[in-house]
Structures are given as C-alpha cells and as structure tokens.
Design a protein around this motif. Structure first.
Motif, short mmCIF file in Angstrom:
data_model
loop_
_atom_site.label_atom_id
_atom_site.label_comp_id
_atom_site.label_asym_id
_atom_site.label_seq_id
_atom_site.Cartn_x
_atom_site.Cartn_y
_atom_site.Cartn_z
N GLU A 106 40.02 27.48 8.93
CA GLU A 106 40.87 26.93 7.87
C GLU A 106 40.15 27.24 6.57
O GLU A 106 39.01 26.80 6.35
N ILE A 107 40.78 28.02 5.69
CA ILE A 107 40.16 28.45 4.45
C ILE A 107 40.38 27.38 3.39
O ILE A 107 41.52 26.98 3.11
N ARG A 108 39.26 26.93 2.80
CA ARG A 108 39.29 25.88 1.79
C ARG A 108 38.36 26.24 0.63
O ARG A 108 37.48 27.09 0.77
N GLY A 109 38.53 25.56 -0.48
CA GLY A 109 37.75 25.82 -1.68
C GLY A 109 36.53 24.93 -1.82
O GLY A 109 35.92 24.89 -2.89
N SER A 110 36.18 24.23 -0.76
CA SER A 110 35.00 23.37 -0.80
C SER A 110 34.37 23.28 0.58
O SER A 110 35.01 23.55 1.59
N ASN A 111 33.13 22.87 0.59
CA ASN A 111 32.38 22.62 1.82
C ASN A 111 32.86 21.29 2.41
O ASN A 111 33.43 20.47 1.71
N THR A 112 32.62 21.10 3.70
CA THR A 112 32.80 19.78 4.30
C THR A 112 31.64 19.51 5.24
O THR A 112 31.16 20.42 5.92
N TYR B 219 39.44 31.17 -3.70
CA TYR B 219 38.75 30.11 -4.44
C TYR B 219 37.44 30.65 -5.00
O TYR B 219 36.87 31.60 -4.46
N LYS B 220 36.96 30.02 -6.04
CA LYS B 220 35.66 30.39 -6.61
C LYS B 220 34.58 30.27 -5.53
O LYS B 220 33.73 31.13 -5.39
N ASN B 221 34.61 29.18 -4.78
CA ASN B 221 33.72 28.97 -3.63
C ASN B 221 34.60 28.86 -2.40
O ASN B 221 35.17 27.80 -2.13
N THR B 222 34.72 29.94 -1.65
CA THR B 222 35.60 29.99 -0.48
C THR B 222 34.80 29.65 0.77
O THR B 222 33.74 30.23 1.01
N HIS B 223 35.34 28.71 1.55
CA HIS B 223 34.68 28.27 2.78
C HIS B 223 35.64 28.38 3.96
O HIS B 223 36.85 28.20 3.81
N ALA B 224 35.07 28.66 5.13
CA ALA B 224 35.82 28.65 6.38
C ALA B 224 35.41 27.40 7.14
O ALA B 224 34.24 27.23 7.47
N TRP B 225 36.37 26.51 7.39
CA TRP B 225 36.13 25.35 8.24
C TRP B 225 36.46 25.82 9.66
O TRP B 225 37.59 26.18 9.96
N THR C 292 33.30 40.23 1.63
CA THR C 292 33.30 41.08 2.83
C THR C 292 33.67 40.28 4.08
O THR C 292 34.51 40.69 4.88
N THR C 293 33.05 39.11 4.24
CA THR C 293 33.32 38.27 5.41
C THR C 293 34.77 37.78 5.39
O THR C 293 35.44 37.76 6.41
N TYR C 294 35.24 37.39 4.21
CA TYR C 294 36.63 36.93 4.09
C TYR C 294 37.61 38.05 4.46
O TYR C 294 38.53 37.85 5.24
N GLN C 295 37.37 39.24 3.91
CA GLN C 295 38.28 40.36 4.15
C GLN C 295 38.26 40.82 5.61
O GLN C 295 39.28 41.28 6.11
N SER C 296 37.15 40.67 6.29
CA SER C 296 37.07 41.13 7.68
C SER C 296 37.40 40.02 8.69
O SER C 296 37.32 40.25 9.89
N GLY C 297 37.80 38.85 8.20
CA GLY C 297 38.03 37.71 9.09
C GLY C 297 39.47 37.46 9.47
O GLY C 297 39.83 36.36 9.89
N GLU C 298 40.32 38.49 9.39
CA GLU C 298 41.75 38.30 9.67
C GLU C 298 42.00 37.64 11.02
O GLU C 298 42.85 36.77 11.15
N ASP D 126 38.65 20.18 17.04
CA ASP D 126 37.25 19.89 16.74
C ASP D 126 36.82 20.73 15.54
O ASP D 126 36.94 21.96 15.57
N LEU D 127 36.33 20.06 14.51
CA LEU D 127 35.77 20.73 13.33
C LEU D 127 34.28 20.90 13.62
O LEU D 127 33.54 19.91 13.67
N VAL D 128 33.84 22.14 13.87
CA VAL D 128 32.49 22.37 14.40
C VAL D 128 31.52 22.99 13.41
O VAL D 128 30.30 22.95 13.63
N ASP D 129 32.02 23.56 12.31
CA ASP D 129 31.13 24.21 11.36
C ASP D 129 31.87 24.46 10.06
O ASP D 129 33.10 24.38 10.01
N CYS D 130 31.10 24.78 9.02
CA CYS D 130 31.66 25.18 7.74
C CYS D 130 30.78 26.31 7.22
O CYS D 130 29.56 26.17 7.15
N LYS D 131 31.41 27.44 6.88
CA LYS D 131 30.68 28.61 6.42
C LYS D 131 31.16 29.01 5.03
O LYS D 131 32.36 29.13 4.82
#
Length: 114
Positions: free
Chosen positions: A22-28, A80-86, A59-65, A49-54
């Motif tokens: 789940e792409i979000r603009g903040s860490n959790t 987002y300015k600070n893009t995170h993957a939950w 590059t990682t965003y573009q290759s994460g389809e 289950d929410l198991v991690d936040c990266k």
C-alpha cells in the motif's frame, strides 16, 4: 484494532492477494493485524497483516508494479515527497462486510472496537 481506510479498486486488489504494497506518503510503526475499510462505505471488508514499511526511491517504486499494482508508465513520478510501501500479508475477506461508526476527522486510521 486499527482500521485502515483504502479506496476502491485498491482494497479489492489487497483482499484478493494481488497487491501487497500500500503506497503512502508517510512511514508507519503499526504492525500486526489491521482491518481494511472501504473508503466511503461505512464497512470493514476484511483484515490483513501489516508486516513492514519501506521508504522507496524512484527505482524501487518504478520496478514494484507486481507489489503495488500501478503500471510502470504511471510510476514515472513519485506520488509523494516521501513515498513508503506499507507491506501487507495474509489478506482475509469477510463473507459479509461489517458496519462501523466512522469518527469525525478520520482520514487514514480508525480505532475500531473488537
């Protein structure tokens, strides 16, 4: 339990196991089982289950389809300015969505009764 508000079609993709970021603009820092709330519906549709936040770079965003379900063509600009993957695992769809009371001002998280 915490409930995460997610718009359609993303919530369906998560619950079907097709979307694991789940792409979000903040860490959790929240971890563990959370409820998934379909935005605007007034219902909880399942759990995950929410198991991690990266924190993602371009590059990682573009290759994460395969993880976030956004096509490479639409990933040329970071959302987002600070893009995170939950990072999500173990989706469970409820046979019947469960109604809940949406508190005033809740945009991302809702505190739910057991």
């Amino acid at each position: 339990m915490k409930g995460l508000i997610i718009k359609s079609p993303w919530i369906e993709q998560i619950l079907e196991g097709h979307k694991t970021w789940e792409i979000r603009g903040s860490n959790t820092k929240i971890r563990g089982q959370i409820a998934l709330i379909k935005s605007g519906s007034g219902h909880v549709y399942g759990t995950v289950d929410l198991v991690d936040c990266k924190k993602l770079n371009a590059t990682t965003y573009q290759s994460g389809e395969r993880y976030h379900g956004i096509s490479r063509d639409e990933c040329q600009v970071m959302p987002y300015k600070n893009t995170h993957a939950w990072v999500l695992e173990n989706p469970q769809i409820f046979a019947n969505p469960v109604p809940y009371q949406h508190p005033m001002g809740a945009v991302i998280w809702v505190n739910l009764d057991s």
